[in-house]
Design a protein around this motif. Structure first.
Motif, PDB file in Angstrom:
ATOM      1  N   LEU A 104      37.731  32.277  46.264  1.00 32.14           N
ATOM      2  CA  LEU A 104      37.273  32.320  44.871  1.00 32.14           C
ATOM      3  C   LEU A 104      38.033  33.378  44.075  1.00 32.14           C
ATOM      4  O   LEU A 104      38.173  33.256  42.867  1.00 32.14           O
ATOM      5  CB  LEU A 104      35.765  32.597  44.831  1.00 32.14           C
ATOM      6  N   PHE A 105      38.480  34.433  44.734  1.00 36.41           N
ATOM      7  CA  PHE A 105      39.369  35.433  44.150  1.00 36.41           C
ATOM      8  C   PHE A 105      40.750  35.268  44.781  1.00 36.41           C
ATOM      9  O   PHE A 105      40.872  34.764  45.911  1.00 36.41           O
ATOM     10  CB  PHE A 105      38.874  36.852  44.423  1.00 36.41           C
ATOM     11  N   SER A 106      41.779  35.703  44.058  1.00 35.08           N
ATOM     12  CA  SER A 106      43.120  35.679  44.638  1.00 35.08           C
ATOM     13  C   SER A 106      43.982  36.738  43.964  1.00 35.08           C
ATOM     14  O   SER A 106      43.732  37.123  42.821  1.00 35.08           O
ATOM     15  CB  SER A 106      43.761  34.297  44.469  1.00 35.08           C
ATOM     16  N   ARG A 107      44.988  37.192  44.704  1.00 32.76           N
ATOM     17  CA  ARG A 107      45.921  38.171  44.146  1.00 32.76           C
ATOM     18  C   ARG A 107      46.658  37.583  42.937  1.00 32.76           C
ATOM     19  O   ARG A 107      46.928  38.290  41.970  1.00 32.76           O
ATOM     20  CB  ARG A 107      46.925  38.599  45.212  1.00 32.76           C
ATOM     21  N   ASP A 108      46.977  36.282  42.996  1.00 29.57           N
ATOM     22  CA  ASP A 108      47.703  35.653  41.896  1.00 29.57           C
ATOM     23  C   ASP A 108      46.906  35.741  40.597  1.00 29.57           C
ATOM     24  O   ASP A 108      47.465  35.978  39.527  1.00 29.57           O
ATOM     25  CB  ASP A 108      48.007  34.191  42.219  1.00 29.57           C
ATOM     26  N   ARG A 109      45.604  35.548  40.676  1.00 33.13           N
ATOM     27  CA  ARG A 109      44.766  35.643  39.475  1.00 33.13           C
ATOM     28  C   ARG A 109      44.748  37.066  38.926  1.00 33.13           C
ATOM     29  O   ARG A 109      44.743  37.277  37.725  1.00 33.13           O
ATOM     30  CB  ARG A 109      43.342  35.182  39.786  1.00 33.13           C
ATOM     31  N   LEU A 110      44.707  38.035  39.837  1.00 30.38           N
ATOM     32  CA  LEU A 110      44.681  39.428  39.394  1.00 30.38           C
ATOM     33  C   LEU A 110      46.005  39.820  38.745  1.00 30.38           C
ATOM     34  O   LEU A 110      46.023  40.559  37.751  1.00 30.38           O
ATOM     35  CB  LEU A 110      44.391  40.347  40.580  1.00 30.38           C
ATOM     36  N   ASP A 111      47.112  39.318  39.288  1.00 29.39           N
ATOM     37  CA  ASP A 111      48.428  39.679  38.776  1.00 29.39           C
ATOM     38  C   ASP A 111      48.861  38.831  37.584  1.00 29.39           C
ATOM     39  O   ASP A 111      49.840  39.184  36.902  1.00 29.39           O
ATOM     40  CB  ASP A 111      49.479  39.544  39.890  1.00 29.39           C
ATOM     41  N   ALA A 112      48.190  37.728  37.344  1.00 30.53           N
ATOM     42  CA  ALA A 112      48.572  36.838  36.250  1.00 30.53           C
ATOM     43  C   ALA A 112      48.305  37.516  34.901  1.00 30.53           C
ATOM     44  O   ALA A 112      47.487  38.445  34.812  1.00 30.53           O
ATOM     45  CB  ALA A 112      47.794  35.529  36.349  1.00 30.53           C
ATOM     46  N   PRO A 113      48.997  37.078  33.847  1.00 30.16           N
ATOM     47  CA  PRO A 113      48.706  37.613  32.506  1.00 30.16           C
ATOM     48  C   PRO A 113      47.233  37.396  32.158  1.00 30.16           C
ATOM     49  O   PRO A 113      46.705  36.292  32.331  1.00 30.16           O
ATOM     50  CB  PRO A 113      49.624  36.787  31.592  1.00 30.16           C
ATOM     51  N   ARG A 114      46.586  38.445  31.737  1.00 31.65           N
ATOM     52  CA  ARG A 114      45.163  38.352  31.384  1.00 31.65           C
ATOM     53  C   ARG A 114      44.979  38.879  29.968  1.00 31.65           C
ATOM     54  O   ARG A 114      44.606  40.039  29.769  1.00 31.65           O
ATOM     55  CB  ARG A 114      44.316  39.165  32.373  1.00 31.65           C
ATOM     56  N   PRO A 115      45.213  38.064  28.968  1.00 30.15           N
ATOM     57  CA  PRO A 115      45.163  38.542  27.577  1.00 30.15           C
ATOM     58  C   PRO A 115      43.805  39.077  27.144  1.00 30.15           C
ATOM     59  O   PRO A 115      43.722  39.927  26.262  1.00 30.15           O
ATOM     60  CB  PRO A 115      45.544  37.288  26.775  1.00 30.15           C
ATOM     61  N   ASN A 116      42.729  38.608  27.791  1.00 26.18           N
ATOM     62  CA  ASN A 116      41.384  39.042  27.388  1.00 26.18           C
ATOM     63  C   ASN A 116      40.922  40.321  28.081  1.00 26.18           C
ATOM     64  O   ASN A 116      40.026  41.000  27.572  1.00 26.18           O
ATOM     65  CB  ASN A 116      40.368  37.925  27.670  1.00 26.18           C
TER      66      ASN A 116
END
Length: 319
Positions: free
Chosen positions: A199-211
């Protein structure tokens, strides 16, 4: 208006009544001789304008009524009385500007105590924020800010500094430090579990997160917002306008920063972790500094009113 109910040793009842009647903004004085059983004494009650409440409490504590009897204070939501209206008009200043220091100390004492409930709210808020940072979901971040109970200890530290109360300061700092430490450790474990469930991943954490990328990238605006939120939160506590605390809670990046640090730690992303930690410390320091300065300003303001709390000789209520 405030309602005071006191148990007064009989030998000090007359002095207590004289203090009440000589204080501007008091009315509805009631004396019930011998009515109290534990502790034994006379029951004395009165209503007082909020603006005059702190000064009256100081005078009554000077008679040691709080040590040998008791003093209970309640807020009056509605008072249909011409005399009460007149008492409020007589008292200098505005009720919303008045600070009842004993009430503030009591409130921050309760809100800044490390307890199971406080720790649970800290952990839950940080876990919600962790979901928000991974999903880049601003709604979850706002929800976590609202759930977090950290403003209580922050207000406790500010109050302790102004009132020179080392025990309150120690209790508040303990709740603050242990609360965040436990929440971050628990959220790190939570993040590892969510990763195992995919449900969590390193890719999500490292991805651009504009919000939510601002959470681990502090800038001067972070400190400015923390100062403004600290002022607003302190004013909401001292004026009993607690509704403003919700707005304060969702304007500072404390719990989300702790959550981002925990998730980053679980993936070994130390750059994000240190950035989040810096954001957290910056916000905590800004809020405490603003709270201290605000309380000192209020204390100075009301000190200038001190000479206006006493009635002229012979003046009585309702005259």
């Amino acid at each position: 208006m405030l309602h005071l109910r006191m148990i007064v040793p009989p030998d000090r009842t007359r002095a207590a009544v004289e203090v009440i009647e000589s204080t501007v903004g008091t009315t509805h004085v009631v004396v019930l001789p011998g009515a109290a059983r534990e502790p034994s004494g006379d029951v004395v009650m009165c209503d007082v304008a909020r603006e005059a409440g702190d000064e009256l409490l100081k005078e009554l504590r000077g008679l040691r009524i709080d040590q040998d009897g008791s003093i209970a204070v309640e807020n009056i939501d509605l008072s249909l009385s011409t005399r009460a209206d007149r008492a409020e008009e007589e008292a200098p200043g505005e009720p919303a500007d008045a600070v009842i220091w004993e009430q503030l100390t009591g409130a921050t004492h309760e809100e800044s105590t490390l307890s199971i409930t406080y720790s649970a709210f800290m952990i839950l808020a940080t876990m919600i924020a962790a979901c928000g940072v991974v999903l880049d979901n601003a709604v979850l971040i706002v929800g976590a800010m609202a759930v977090g109970p950290e403003f209580g200890p922050l207000a406790g530290v500010s109050t302790a500094v102004v009132r020179r109360a080392p025990k309150l300061a120690a209790r508040s700092l303990l709740a603050l430090l242990v609360g965040f430490a436990v929440a971050i450790v628990a959220t790190t474990v939570f993040s590892l579990g969510m990763d195992a469930l995919d449900l969590f991943s390193r890719d999500r954490l490292d991805a651009p997160r504009p919000n939510t990328s601002f959470i681990w990238q502090p800038d001067p605006f972070s400190f400015v917002v923390a100062l403004l939120a600290g002022i607003a939160g302190t004013l909401s506590l001292t004026s009993a306008k607690s509704g403003a605390l919700v707005g304060v809670a969702i304007s500072v990046t404390t719990v989300p920063a702790g959550a981002n640090a925990a998730v980053a730690l679980s993936y070994g992303e130390f750059g994000q972790m240190w950035g989040s930690t810096e954001q957290l410390l910056l916000n905590l320091f800004g809020i405490m500094l603003a709270g201290i300065l605000t309380l000192y300003a209020q204390k100075l303001l009301w000190r200038t009113q001190r000479g206006r709390w006493r009635r002229t000789p012979g003046a009585r209520k309702g005259s």
